[in-house]
Design an enzyme around this catalytic site. Structure first.
Site, PDB file in Angstrom:
ATOM      1  N   GLU A   1      -3.490   7.042  -4.762  1.00 55.98           N
ATOM      2  CA  GLU A   1      -4.134   7.174  -6.351  1.00 55.98           C
ATOM      3  C   GLU A   1      -5.360   7.563  -6.413  1.00 55.98           C
ATOM      4  OE1 GLU A   1      -3.743   2.528  -5.562  1.00 55.98           O
ATOM      5  OE2 GLU A   1      -2.337   2.852  -5.079  1.00 55.98           O
TER       6      GLU A   1
ATOM      7  N   HIS B   1      -0.387   0.306 -10.475  1.00 55.49           N
ATOM      8  CA  HIS B   1      -0.758  -0.180  -9.227  1.00 55.49           C
ATOM      9  C   HIS B   1      -1.412  -1.349  -9.878  1.00 55.49           C
ATOM     10  CE1 HIS B   1      -3.565  -0.610  -5.033  1.00 55.49           C
ATOM     11  NE2 HIS B   1      -3.539  -2.056  -5.672  1.00 55.49           N
TER      12      HIS B   1
ATOM     13  N   ARG C   1       0.756  -1.043   0.047  1.00 53.82           N
ATOM     14  CA  ARG C   1       0.133  -0.104   0.119  1.00 53.82           C
ATOM     15  C   ARG C   1       1.008   1.327  -0.152  1.00 53.82           C
ATOM     16  NH1 ARG C   1      -3.902  -2.103  -1.542  1.00 53.82           N
ATOM     17  NH2 ARG C   1      -6.465  -2.938  -0.677  1.00 53.82           N
TER      18      ARG C   1
END
Length: 333
Positions: free
Chosen positions: A259, A277, A230
């Site tokens: 993000e 991601h 993360r």
């Protein structure tokens, strides 16, 4: 019995199609005024499917008297107040196991891209720069020392792959695991001893900025950091500072603190490899994740006593197993 599923965010078509065929579906992301829409449907919802970091607040859970399960599409569940859900009798599930291989593959790919400067070499070839001379020499990855932060399911999968590269593997986690790799209880010591620090620990308050200035300083000017967990686990501002000033060698990142916004400074740095991601982002894995979210939602609404008998499901209200971040999932993991 009608089965009513609220899908909080846009999700892969495979899952949405399954859901539409078997539930009355409510698609929050298609509504401009989300608050008004939630107010209209709150008494109807039996289950919620959620992807990425969409926050499921205590207020939202309390407003839905028939809510039985929140099924997270991915490994991470740090955007949900687990204890509050438990107090209301709401189950919270995630999708472990099915994305272990993809995230581990991505971690190794990032390491190779950073060490071999694959992205730069690709541009070099496409720009015909080879006509003017050879591409600069890079660093060897095989035989390097790899430190893994988080020896859960994905951490073990990364270690297994790294063995094929003759890496010397050590790790740090909340407690020692039953693995053959060297356990180092002090994270700073681990960073100091390795060439590459790979982060695959769960997100949330407990691990926020776990990788801080001291850890990065311990990693040193020849050290590489990889993050497939993360974005919150690394102090992103400090990471940028270390990269800008060559206090560490390079970084390979799949996750970020805000993000999908990636800081311009990170984008402009030459000693980074940046991914959007995508660690679990293959058709096969995302479909498997969608199938699991669907199965858990359907079974818990229709036959709740069967939920605990599903071998591949992890109900995260039980003791956290430290299975790994999960970042790695394009909003899924």
């Amino acid at each position: 019995m009608d089965k009513n599923l609220l899908i909080m965010t846009e999700m892969p078509e495979y899952f949405v199609s399954l859901a539409d065929k078997n539930f009355n579906t409510y698609k929050l992301w298609l509504n401009k005024n989300e608050d008004d829409y939630l107010s209209e449907i709150k008494t109807e919802v039996d289950a919620i499917a959620v992807m990425g970091g969409y926050k499921i607040t205590p207020e939202l859970m309390k407003s839905m008297p028939n809510l039985k399960i929140i099924a997270c599409y991915g490994v991470g569940y740090d955007a949900i107040d687990i204890n509050y859900a438990k107090s209301l009798g709401i189950k919270v599930t995630n999708t472990p196991e099915v994305l272990n291989d993809e995230v581990a593959d991505t971690a190794i790919a990032l390491m190779l891209c950073v060490y071999k400067k694959i992205v730069d070499a690709d541009s070099f070839a496409r720009n015909n720069s080879w006509l003017n001379g050879d591409f600069p020499l890079t660093k060897k990855f095989s035989g390097t020392k790899l430190g893994i932060v988080g020896m859960g399911r994905i951490g073990k999968a990364i270690a297994k792959r790294a063995e094929a590269f003759d890496c010397e593997i050590s790790y740090h986690s909340r407690n020692k695991k039953d693995v053959k790799y060297k356990y180092i209880s002090d994270l700073n010591q681990l960073a100091q001893e390795v060439d590459t620090l790979c982060v695959i620990t769960p997100g949330g308050k407990e691990t926020e900025k776990l990788i801080n200035k001291k850890v990065l300083s311990s990693l040193g000017k020849n050290g590489v950091i990889i993050n497939v967990a993360r974005g919150s686990v690394i102090d992103q501002d400090e990471l940028i500072h270390c990269l800008e000033n060559n206090l560490i060698l390079a970084a390979g990142l799949d996750v970020y603190t805000n993000e999908p916004n990636i800081p311009e400074k990170l984008i402009n740095l030459k000693n980074t490899v940046l991914l959007p991601h995508i660690a679990s982002g293959t058709v096969e894995t995302r479909n498997a994740m969608g199938q699991l979210v669907f199965d858990l939602s359907l079974i818990h609404i229709s036959e709740p006593t069967r939920l605990r008998r599903i071998a591949y499901a992890v109900v995260v209200l039980k003791k956290k197993s430290g299975g790994g971040g999960g970042g790695g999932g394009g909003g899924g993991g």
